[in-house]
Design an enzyme around this catalytic site. Structure first.
Site, short mmCIF file in Angstrom:
data_model
loop_
_atom_site.label_atom_id
_atom_site.label_comp_id
_atom_site.label_asym_id
_atom_site.label_seq_id
_atom_site.Cartn_x
_atom_site.Cartn_y
_atom_site.Cartn_z
N CYS A 1 0.68 -1.33 0.06
CA CYS A 1 -0.38 -0.43 0.17
C CYS A 1 0.72 0.97 0.02
O CYS A 1 2.45 1.20 -0.04
CB CYS A 1 -1.06 0.01 0.89
SG CYS A 1 -0.23 0.37 3.23
N PHE B 1 -16.64 -4.72 -8.86
CA PHE B 1 -17.44 -6.19 -9.01
C PHE B 1 -17.85 -5.71 -10.05
O PHE B 1 -18.99 -6.27 -10.55
CB PHE B 1 -18.57 -6.29 -7.52
CG PHE B 1 -18.31 -6.38 -6.76
CD1 PHE B 1 -17.22 -7.75 -5.41
CD2 PHE B 1 -18.57 -5.81 -5.45
CE1 PHE B 1 -16.78 -7.86 -4.95
CE2 PHE B 1 -18.24 -5.62 -4.33
CZ PHE B 1 -17.32 -7.02 -3.40
#
Length: 276
Positions: A126, A266
């Site tokens: 990250c 998604f």
């Protein structure tokens, strides 16, 4: 801008594996994605270069990564980047030769370094790990909202597949993230891959900056989930929307809403979810 020298570590390496199936053990060759550190140094005006960041990355497009990271962190503007080059210090070990990049910025650039002083470092996981706090990360949102058109749901559903078609390293290794900048009609402007998802985003922004193009775009397409630090980078560059294969985190959704970024997760050819 200077160009990258020809000799550098490759983005993938060969390895020997044994594939076990229900019926057989099959020795064969495979490939692993390369993961090596990159140290980014910044020279502001006539000052000596100072280390600003160390990240684990996939070698390749290192200058784009350095430039994109500086712009996305709010440490420099695109027009303040004067030169990007590999460090040529004589005390560097051979294995470090292509793992240290120095970015020279004009004297009108942001004060360097500040929160990234000395020992700042990050993993390939990250980009927000080195920040002192979430509040500080929110302060890096320097970009204005994207003023142009944004992709609708029909275009959004096509974007992950368009990204996947250009993921050459993923096809070889299966171990790398990808990010792409796209226009509102779904055409891909630039795609980059890296072992770190935040590095991939910095690389696509850096590619635009070093090419003299605006870092802002209608859409950022991601091959995985959406973390807070990726939304922060999109906001800093003035990107209008984010399309991801996976889900966003709660903080990512909150920041996207605050920054005026359309957020889709998604996403596949058959469906996508818009976070309001």
């Amino acid at each position: 801008m200077t160009s990258e020298r020809g000799r550098r570590p490759g983005p993938s390496v060969r390895t020997r594996v044994v594939e076990h199936t229900a019926d057989a053990e099959i020795p064969r060759e495979d490939r692993l994605i390369t993961e090596e550190p990159l140290e980014i140094r910044v020279r502001a005006g006539v000052l000596e270069p100072r280390r600003a960041w160390v990240t684990m990355r996939t070698p390749g497009h290192d200058f784009e990564l350095a430039a994109g990271w500086l712009v996305n962190e709010g440490l420099a503007t695109a027009d303040s980047l004067a030169q990007v080059a590999y460090c040529t210090d004589e005390d560097l070990a051979p294995e470090q030769e292509f793992n240290v990049v120095t970015v020279s910025v004009t004297s009108t650039a942001a004060d360097l370094p500040h929160r990234h002083v000395a020992a700042s470092a990050g993993s390939s996981a990250c980009g927000v790990c080195g920040k002192d706090s979430v509040a500080e990360a929110l302060e890096t949102r320097s970009g204005t909202a994207w003023p142009g058109p944004r992709p609708g749901a029909d275009v959004v559903r096509r974007l992950p597949e368009a990204l996947r078609e250009r993921q050459q390293l993923f096809a070889k290794t299966g171990g790398v993230h990808a990010a792409g900048l796209a226009a509102a009609d779904g055409s891909m402007l630039v795609v980059r891959e890296d072992v770190g998802r935040h590095n991939a985003v910095d690389k696509v922004v850096g590619a635009r900056v070093l090419a003299g193009e605006p870092s802002a775009a209608a859409c950022l397409v991601l091959s995985g989930r959406v973390g807070f630090e990726l939304v922060q980078k999109a906001a800093a560059s003035g990107i209008g929307s984010i399309v991801a294969v996976g889900a966003p985190t709660s903080l990512a959704a909150r920041l996207a809403a605050e920054a005026g970024i359309d957020l889709w997760g998604f996403t596949s050819p058959g469906r996508t979810v818009r976070y309001c």
